[in-house]
Design an enzyme around this catalytic site. Structure first.
Site, PDB file in Angstrom:
ATOM      1  N   ARG A   5      -8.069 -15.433 -21.308  1.00  0.00           N
ATOM      2  CA  ARG A   5      -6.548 -15.246 -21.479  1.00  0.00           C
ATOM      3  C   ARG A   5      -5.913 -14.671 -20.286  1.00  0.00           C
ATOM      4  O   ARG A   5      -6.498 -13.705 -19.642  1.00  0.00           O
ATOM      5  CB  ARG A   5      -6.392 -14.225 -22.679  1.00  0.00           C
ATOM      6  CG  ARG A   5      -4.918 -13.982 -22.780  1.00  0.00           C
ATOM      7  CD  ARG A   5      -4.685 -13.368 -24.213  1.00  0.00           C
ATOM      8  NE  ARG A   5      -5.556 -12.214 -24.544  1.00  0.00           N
ATOM      9  CZ  ARG A   5      -5.670 -11.416 -25.729  1.00  0.00           C
ATOM     10  NH1 ARG A   5      -4.762 -12.036 -26.605  1.00  0.00           N
ATOM     11  NH2 ARG A   5      -6.264 -10.328 -25.763  1.00  0.00           N
ATOM     12  N   ARG A  30     -14.004  -4.156 -30.369  1.00  0.00           N
ATOM     13  CA  ARG A  30     -12.552  -4.509 -31.112  1.00  0.00           C
ATOM     14  C   ARG A  30     -13.061  -5.330 -32.396  1.00  0.00           C
ATOM     15  O   ARG A  30     -12.185  -5.212 -33.390  1.00  0.00           O
ATOM     16  CB  ARG A  30     -11.670  -5.358 -30.100  1.00  0.00           C
ATOM     17  CG  ARG A  30     -11.162  -4.429 -29.256  1.00  0.00           C
ATOM     18  CD  ARG A  30     -10.557  -5.499 -28.113  1.00  0.00           C
ATOM     19  NE  ARG A  30      -9.602  -6.307 -28.307  1.00  0.00           N
ATOM     20  CZ  ARG A  30      -9.017  -7.289 -27.423  1.00  0.00           C
ATOM     21  NH1 ARG A  30      -9.736  -7.341 -26.358  1.00  0.00           N
ATOM     22  NH2 ARG A  30      -8.376  -7.885 -27.820  1.00  0.00           N
ATOM     23  N   ARG A  52      -5.508  -8.338 -19.422  1.00  0.00           N
ATOM     24  CA  ARG A  52      -5.495  -7.216 -20.356  1.00  0.00           C
ATOM     25  C   ARG A  52      -6.888  -6.525 -19.887  1.00  0.00           C
ATOM     26  O   ARG A  52      -7.932  -7.146 -19.998  1.00  0.00           O
ATOM     27  CB  ARG A  52      -5.597  -7.491 -21.441  1.00  0.00           C
ATOM     28  CG  ARG A  52      -4.043  -7.415 -22.148  1.00  0.00           C
ATOM     29  CD  ARG A  52      -3.944  -7.935 -23.365  1.00  0.00           C
ATOM     30  NE  ARG A  52      -4.587  -7.358 -24.474  1.00  0.00           N
ATOM     31  CZ  ARG A  52      -4.686  -7.557 -25.829  1.00  0.00           C
ATOM     32  NH1 ARG A  52      -3.849  -8.376 -26.258  1.00  0.00           N
ATOM     33  NH2 ARG A  52      -5.321  -7.049 -26.768  1.00  0.00           N
ATOM     34  N   LYS A  67      -2.912 -15.149 -33.050  1.00  0.00           N
ATOM     35  CA  LYS A  67      -1.801 -14.446 -33.576  1.00  0.00           C
ATOM     36  C   LYS A  67      -0.419 -14.484 -32.772  1.00  0.00           C
ATOM     37  O   LYS A  67       0.486 -14.903 -33.135  1.00  0.00           O
ATOM     38  CB  LYS A  67      -2.092 -13.040 -34.181  1.00  0.00           C
ATOM     39  CG  LYS A  67      -3.272 -12.873 -34.902  1.00  0.00           C
ATOM     40  CD  LYS A  67      -3.481 -11.476 -35.507  1.00  0.00           C
ATOM     41  CE  LYS A  67      -3.766 -10.422 -34.139  1.00  0.00           C
ATOM     42  NZ  LYS A  67      -5.405 -10.899 -33.606  1.00  0.00           N
TER      43      LYS A  67
END
Ligand code: AP5
Length: 224
Positions: free
Chosen positions: A127, A172, A161, A13
């Site tokens: 990431r 999540r 993160r 996203k």
């Protein structure tokens, strides 16, 4: 045009939202980014949400709706808004419809990015992000062009993160399936849902989004 990018953690996203900002002069409204900025600046709200985010759970509707309301009231855009990571519950979806109506706008399309769960683990675990400009990278699928230098802004300040690990991703994901996936039916019933394959290359996914937006442009806005 106002759009929602809907998908599980790691669906891409944020990556696609940043492209749309550049290509279509849209404004990205990411509640995840807003919450991370709040916790970094140490505000009362930031301290309150830190533990929730670190546990992989959802922050309260009241807080995130307040953040979006503030942005919608104070931000001007010619290209429209991209809602990234919002709404995530049915209450947030209802609130978004009301807030847009209050500012004389409506939702044009909801793009569901479908990605299988195994791919999400790979995407999340590789990431990292530029701490200065926010550009998102991946160890394998989007590495830096030069070692330790952001392609976009030249900074050398990269962050990973705390919630980007397999264990928290599973929490999540469960939150997504329990609380966010009902939005797929909600927006389908409103005639706003379009689903694309989020498993392709970044360029391929961008092309699929472009096609949806072109057909929505042609069709005009659909009432939210
Ligand atoms: P948030 O920041 O919104 O995280 P998320 O929804 O879990 O989504 P991500 O940012 O992890 O993934 P993404 O889909 O943007 O993927 P990306 O483009 O980075 O939320 C974090 C937390 O904040 C929540 O857990 C919650 O606590 C709280 N929160 C936020 N909003 C809330 C709300 N509305 N209500 C309540 N709580 C809220 O891509 C991932 C990786 O894959 C990158 O490395 C990228 O380079 C790579 N990649 C992307 N596309 C491709 C592709 N096509 N092929 C290969 N690799 C790709």
């Amino acid at each position: 045009m106002n759009i929602i990018l809907l998908g599980p953690p790691g669906a891409g996203k944020g990556t696609q939202a940043r492209r749309l900002v550049e290509e279509r002069d849209m404004v990205q409204l990411s509640t995840g980014d807003m919450l991370r900025a709040a916790r970094k600046s140490g505000t009362e709200m930031g301290n309150k949400v830190a533990a929730i985010m670190d546990a992989g759970a959802l922050v309260t509707d009241e807080i995130v709706i307040g953040l979006i309301e503030e942005q919608l009231t104070n931000t001007r855009t010619t290209g429209g808004f991209i809602f990234d990571g919002f709404p995530r519950t049915l209450a947030q979806a209802d609130a978004l419809g009301d807030l847009l109506a209050q500012v004389g706008q409506r939702l044009d399309v909801v793009i569901e990015m479908a990605v299988d769960d195994d791919a999400l683990v790979q995407r999340i675990s590789g990431r990292f992000t530029c701490g200065d400009c926010g550009e998102v990278y991946h160890d394998d699928t989007k590495p830096l062009k030069s070692p330790d230098v952001c392609d976009k802004c030249g900074a050398s300040n990269f962050v990973r993160r705390a919630d980007d690990n397999e264990e928290l991703l599973r929490v999540r994901l469960l939150e997504y399936y329990k609380k966010t996936s009902p939005l797929i039916g909600y927006y389908y019933a409103k005639g706003l849902l379009r689903t694309i394959d989020g498993l392709g290359s970044m360029d391929g996914v961008a092309g699929a989004i472009r096609e949806v937006l072109a057909s929505t442009d042609g069709a005009g806005s659909i009432a939210s």
